[in-house]
Motif scaffolding. Structure first.
Motif, PDB file in Angstrom:
ATOM      1  N   HIS A 123      46.216  33.811  41.078  1.00  9.46           N
ATOM      2  CA  HIS A 123      47.063  34.517  40.910  1.00  9.46           C
ATOM      3  C   HIS A 123      47.938  34.333  41.035  1.00  9.46           C
ATOM      4  O   HIS A 123      48.917  34.049  42.031  1.00  9.46           O
ATOM      5  N   PRO A 124      48.802  34.659  39.374  1.00 10.08           N
ATOM      6  CA  PRO A 124      50.275  33.970  39.599  1.00 10.08           C
ATOM      7  C   PRO A 124      50.804  35.438  40.251  1.00 10.08           C
ATOM      8  O   PRO A 124      52.738  34.736  40.387  1.00 10.08           O
ATOM      9  N   LEU A 178      38.088  29.594  35.631  1.00 12.49           N
ATOM     10  CA  LEU A 178      37.934  30.601  35.446  1.00 12.49           C
ATOM     11  C   LEU A 178      39.078  31.531  35.207  1.00 12.49           C
ATOM     12  O   LEU A 178      39.394  32.100  36.316  1.00 12.49           O
ATOM     13  N   ILE A 179      40.136  32.306  33.348  1.00 12.28           N
ATOM     14  CA  ILE A 179      40.845  32.570  33.808  1.00 12.28           C
ATOM     15  C   ILE A 179      40.393  34.084  34.081  1.00 12.28           C
ATOM     16  O   ILE A 179      39.639  34.414  32.950  1.00 12.28           O
ATOM     17  N   ILE A 180      40.554  35.088  34.740  1.00 12.63           N
ATOM     18  CA  ILE A 180      39.961  36.373  34.466  1.00 12.63           C
ATOM     19  C   ILE A 180      40.871  37.445  34.378  1.00 12.63           C
ATOM     20  O   ILE A 180      42.036  37.135  35.165  1.00 12.63           O
ATOM     21  N   GLY A 181      40.301  38.163  33.288  1.00 13.51           N
ATOM     22  CA  GLY A 181      41.571  39.702  33.193  1.00 13.51           C
ATOM     23  C   GLY A 181      41.940  40.023  31.814  1.00 13.51           C
ATOM     24  O   GLY A 181      41.988  39.222  30.541  1.00 13.51           O
ATOM     25  N   ASP A 182      43.150  39.943  32.153  1.00 16.34           N
ATOM     26  CA  ASP A 182      44.165  40.342  30.921  1.00 16.34           C
ATOM     27  C   ASP A 182      44.443  39.203  30.231  1.00 16.34           C
ATOM     28  O   ASP A 182      45.959  38.976  29.811  1.00 16.34           O
ATOM     29  N   LEU A 214      43.884  37.349  36.431  1.00 17.23           N
ATOM     30  CA  LEU A 214      45.759  37.515  35.919  1.00 17.23           C
ATOM     31  C   LEU A 214      46.267  39.157  36.040  1.00 17.23           C
ATOM     32  O   LEU A 214      44.948  39.898  36.731  1.00 17.23           O
ATOM     33  N   ARG A 215      47.108  39.597  36.345  1.00 15.16           N
ATOM     34  CA  ARG A 215      47.529  41.235  36.118  1.00 15.16           C
ATOM     35  C   ARG A 215      47.430  41.539  34.785  1.00 15.16           C
ATOM     36  O   ARG A 215      47.272  40.682  33.875  1.00 15.16           O
ATOM     37  N   GLU A 222      43.018  43.725  40.363  1.00 13.45           N
ATOM     38  CA  GLU A 222      42.118  42.495  40.451  1.00 13.45           C
ATOM     39  C   GLU A 222      41.806  42.175  41.363  1.00 13.45           C
ATOM     40  O   GLU A 222      40.420  41.448  41.742  1.00 13.45           O
ATOM     41  N   MET A 223      42.004  43.304  42.289  1.00 14.60           N
ATOM     42  CA  MET A 223      41.849  42.148  44.009  1.00 14.60           C
ATOM     43  C   MET A 223      41.660  43.615  44.963  1.00 14.60           C
ATOM     44  O   MET A 223      42.508  44.545  44.397  1.00 14.60           O
TER      45      MET A 223
END
Ligand code: NCD
Length: 301
Positions: free
Chosen positions: A256-257, A159-163, A218-219, A265-266
């Protein structure tokens, strides 16, 4: 691999990726200083050309160079390069290429024609983050980490979350998921979703986390936004917190990269969740980049 440059992942087969993972696995068991063939490589250099900021990618490529016997030549173009005097990106790359490095590692914006440049320089170019187009080594190190922790990639649910809209990391996962057989779904407010999503979309974090085996957040990449993002609303609805993470399976992974914006993000407590493998991603990054450099050398030898 079919071409020596690595600008995206489309040209790789599952076998190429497996070979890379297997080399990285071998490297993980080696002592960093235990390589015996440095003599053979003396004089080889790798030019690391960073037109955009970087911590992990730049230093892990640099570490990988030291461990694999390539002298790293690092250009942080934002501090003290001739770009300040008006030199173009293209001229910068061509001039560094004229110094005959064995490989160039380049991070740049969408406005740089990296594909065109890769045909004009005499050495391979490795994409270290190219605008929004892709960040192949990041997706490879993420996938390697998932593979190591979950015993394989096939059937994993990422699941890729965010931007996602501004993310080159997500772009490379769309390519790699197809090659390696893992599923990708997105979870984000509408303004962070790509114009047309080709994978399932969850509009609520809880539902997404219940589906996932990997929560990859993601940031929020403000530097690529044209308008103003409501970070408080984003954190409220999509930020990872100990309560929201109850929905992620107990053996799931949190990724998170980097770089992380804590409180967006967290929250910082998530760093202590035993499912958090963010620093393991960084360790994998060195191994994958070492394996890539080694494969270039072996192809030449
Ligand atoms: C990412 C990048 O630069 O694309 N970071 C990284 O390379 N580890 C993600 C980001 O900047 O948010």
């Amino acid at each position: 691999m079919s071409a020596a440059s690595l600008l995206d992942l489309k040209s790789l087969s599952a076998q190429d990726v497996e070979r890379l993972f297997s080399a990285a696995r071998t490297l993980s068991g080696e002592s960093p200083s235990g390589r015996g063939d440095f003599e053979r490589k003396r004089g080889l250099t790798a030019a690391l050309v960073f037109f955009e900021p970087s911590t992990r990618t730049r230093l892990s490529f640099e570490t990988a160079c030291h461990r694999e016997g390539f002298g790293p030549l690092v250009l942080d173009a934002n501090s003290g390069s001739s770009l300040e005097k008006g030199e173009t990106y293209e001229d910068t790359v061509l001039n560094i290429a004229a110094m005959m490095p064995s490989v160039m590692v380049v991070r740049c914006g969408d406005d740089v024609d990296l594909a065109g440049l890769s045909k004009r320089v005499p050495c391979p170019i490795l994409n270290a983050g190219w605008g929004r187009r892709g960040h192949p080594t990041q997706a490879l190190l993420d996938a390697y980490t998932i593979h190591a922790r979950r015993g394989g990639l096939r059937g994993q649910k990422v699941l890729i979350i965010g931007d996602v809209r501004h993310s080159r990391v997500a772009a490379s996962h769309f390519e790699l998921a197809g090659i390696m057989g893992y599923e990708v779904a997105l979870c984000a407010p509408p303004e962070f979703l790509p114009e047309s999503a080709t994978v399932p979309v969850f509009h609520e974090l809880r539902a997404g986390l219940e589906w996932a085996t990997v929560a990859m957040t993601l940031r929020v990449q403000l530097e690529r936004h044209s308008g103003k993002a409501d970070l408080e609303a984003y954190h409220r609805d999509f930020g990872l917190r100990p309560e929201s993470l109850k929905a992620l399976p107990k053996d799931g992974l949190i990724m998170h990269p980097g770089p992380i914006n804590h409180g967006v993000e967290m929250v910082v407590e998530v760093m202590r969740d035993p499912r958090n493998v963010i620093l393991e991603q960084v360790r994998s990054g060195v191994l994958i980049r070492q394996a890539l450099l080694r494969s270039l050398w072996e192809r030449k030898a």
